[in-house]
Design a protein around this motif. Structure first.
Motif, short mmCIF file in Angstrom:
data_model
loop_
_atom_site.label_atom_id
_atom_site.label_comp_id
_atom_site.label_asym_id
_atom_site.label_seq_id
_atom_site.Cartn_x
_atom_site.Cartn_y
_atom_site.Cartn_z
N ASN A 27 -1.16 -3.95 3.73
CA ASN A 27 -2.50 -3.83 4.46
C ASN A 27 -2.89 -4.80 5.43
O ASN A 27 -3.57 -4.52 6.07
N TYR A 47 -7.42 8.60 5.98
CA TYR A 47 -6.46 7.59 5.01
C TYR A 47 -7.40 7.54 3.64
O TYR A 47 -6.80 7.56 2.71
N VAL A 51 -5.88 8.57 -0.09
CA VAL A 51 -5.96 7.83 -1.44
C VAL A 51 -6.49 8.34 -2.43
O VAL A 51 -6.06 8.38 -3.51
N GLY A 55 -3.20 9.42 -3.70
CA GLY A 55 -2.56 8.17 -4.36
C GLY A 55 -3.29 7.83 -5.47
O GLY A 55 -2.56 7.41 -6.48
N HIS A 229 1.41 6.17 4.52
CA HIS A 229 0.96 4.65 4.25
C HIS A 229 0.43 4.45 2.71
O HIS A 229 0.48 3.67 2.45
N ALA A 230 -0.43 5.58 2.53
CA ALA A 230 -1.16 5.55 1.19
C ALA A 230 -0.17 5.38 0.15
O ALA A 230 -0.55 4.28 -0.70
N THR A 233 1.23 1.57 0.36
CA THR A 233 0.23 0.41 0.29
C THR A 233 -0.03 0.42 -1.06
O THR A 233 -0.32 -0.66 -1.60
N LEU A 234 -0.19 1.61 -1.83
CA LEU A 234 -0.31 1.55 -3.20
C LEU A 234 0.60 1.40 -4.20
O LEU A 234 0.44 1.46 -5.32
N SER A 262 -6.98 1.00 -6.56
CA SER A 262 -6.80 1.44 -5.10
C SER A 262 -8.13 1.22 -4.31
O SER A 262 -7.90 1.03 -3.05
N THR A 266 -7.84 -0.57 -0.89
CA THR A 266 -8.42 -0.06 0.59
C THR A 266 -9.54 -1.11 1.20
O THR A 266 -9.39 -1.20 2.57
#
Ligand code: PFF
Length: 464
Positions: A27, A47, A51, A55, A229-230, A233-234, A262, A266
């Motif tokens: 993040n 993005y 997610v 995601g 990336h989702a 990062t999750l 999530s 974000t």
């Protein structure tokens, strides 16, 4: 069984620990960097769509498998898969997760260790001094700090020590306790920095850059990068959410929890962008596209402000806190495998796994020395970068996580029956009104989207 494995004290404990896993270097470092590279607005929207469409559904799937089996990934897939097509082979998905946890932790903690050094440099005022000369700081970071093997090893080991310590004390006594202390502090620091950034002259430009989309700048590469990336990062695709989900009770709503985690993740990524772009915009420093900007450019900007030491210090503490709650979840995936499958005690498992990863990570810590091409240090980068650090990063973010996520989606969407999944999702939630949509996403959208990442990696496409 549940007793000896441990459980969260309740909903809040779980949400904080899982959010702590999600919020990390991804993040605060990677997201601002790729958003800058992909020209802001439109990329941010894509993005967010990723997610929501991929995601959240996969996170629901992971937590579902964890809670249903009350086991970590290897055992969870073995038990659920045993009387289904594919049988015990599904436990391979769990092993892939353990491998991913091992691999990511071995380099993640090297970068996380830098935050200890930078916090120290901030407190002593040395960082602000170094940062009065931007070129000097670049040289210090790349030439002196990264090339100093013993120092790299010490900070990496320190960070691994903190991580191992937290996991050692168990789900409630260690992981949850650390998250309950660090996450509120992390939110507080972010709010202070956000408030500060709103007073800078670059604030409005940052908001425009982030929230006014220009779709003409969007490429297929950007879409795939947003999706990749989702995942990272999750904390998806390697069973971290699955493992954390195995410690929740039947009274917790899985869909709601996945959505909240999530959303928080974000929000924090976006706030990090607002802060960083505001302060960079309002300085007259030419931002290189180097991904090391966090350790080279940001202090230079703070150096121009009053209270530079204070801002530097809370900034690196923030990153360190975020990284620690993530490294804890990485180690928990590896340790819980030995606890559940090999029957080891938590103490033995944590100390053994923590030490093995720490030793392996030393290779990563040493591989950066004399790396003149700083831009090649690209956490969760798309290209294979130099040295063992780069190789680990490449393998994990291009192969292990996407392949793991793909298989998890297939397993939950196609191998587990609709009745089995809906029954689990209704526990603690009541009728899940969005079940059909979720099932559609997990059966078709998620595998196809993640499949596209894998295909593009196989074809060797560069993302930008
Ligand atoms: N989500 C973390 C970040 O954004 O930095 C990284 C991560 C943690 C990935 C835990 C995977 C994981 F299991």
């Amino acid at each position: 069984m549940a007793e000896s494995r441990g459980q969260w004290s309740g909903r809040l404990g779980f949400i904080l620990a899982a959010t702590g896993s999600a919020i990390g270097l991804g993040n605060l470092w990677k997201f601002p960097y790729i958003t800058h590279e992909n020209n802001g607005g439109a990329f941010v929207l894509v993005y967010i769509a990723m997610v929501l469409l991929v995601g959240v559904p996969i996170m629901i799937a992971e937590i579902l498998v964890g809670r249903r089996t009350q086991l970590s990934p290897v055992g969870a897939f073995r038990i659920l898969g045993q009387d289904k097509p594919g049988g015990k082979v599904w436990s391979g998905v769990g092993f892939l997760g353990v491998l991913a946890g091992f691999t990511i932790l071995s380099y993640y903690s090297v970068v996380a260790g830098w935050t200890i050094h930078y916090t120290w440099l901030s407190f002593t005022g040395k960082l602000a001094e170094l940062a009065t000369d931007p070129v000097g700081l670049q040289t210090y970071f790349g030439g002196e700090f990264l090339a100093n093997g013993p120092q790299q090893i010490v900070y990496h080991l320190l960070f691994m020590g903190l991580t191992t310590g937290a996991v050692y004390f168990g789900v409630k006594g260690g992981i949850e306790r650390v998250a309950k202390i660090l996450l509120p502090l992390l939110f507080l620091i972010l709010i202070i920095l956000l408030f500060y950034s709103s007073t800078t002259s670059g604030f409005h430009e940052a908001l425009r850059f982030l929230f006014i989309p220009d779709f003409s700048t969007l490429t297929t590469g950007s879409v795939l990068e947003a999706l990749g990336h989702a995942f990272f990062t999750l904390s998806l695709g390697m069973g971290a959410m699955l493992t954390y989900g195995s410690y929740i009770g039947k009274d917790i709503s899985i869909p709601r929890a996945a959505f909240q985690i999530s959303l928080l993740d974000t929000l924090i990524a976006l706030i990090a962008c607002v802060i960083m772009f505001s302060i960079i915009n309002s300085s007259n420093i030419d931002v290189s596209k180097s991904s090391t900007i966090l350790f080279t450019t940001i202090p230079t900007v703070f150096a121009q402000l009053p209270a530079a030491n204070f801002f530097n210090a809370i900034f690196y503490l923030l990153i360190g806190f975020a990284a620690l709650t993530s490294t804890i979840s990485l180690l928990e995936v590896v340790s819980s495998y030995a606890i559940d499958d090999l029957g080891w005690s938590r103490q033995r498992s944590t100390l053994t796994m923590g030490s093995v990863i720490a030793v392996f990570g030393v290779l990563n810590a040493l591989s950066l020395g004399g790396n003149t091409k700083l831009s090649s240090i690209n956490l969760v980068g798309r290209e294979s970068t130099a040295g063992i650090f780069g190789t680990m990063d490449y393998l994990a973010s291009n192969w292990f996580l996407p392949v793991g996520g793909f298989l998890i989606a297939l397993f939950v969407g196609w191998v587990l029956g609709a009745r089995e999944t809906s029954e689990e999702l209704e526990k603690g939630h009541g009728v899940f009104a969005w079940f059909k949509l979720w099932r559609l996403l997990i059966r078709f959208v998620a595998p196809l989207a993640v499949g596209a990442i894998i295909v593009s990696v196989i074809l060797g496409r560069e993302y930008q």
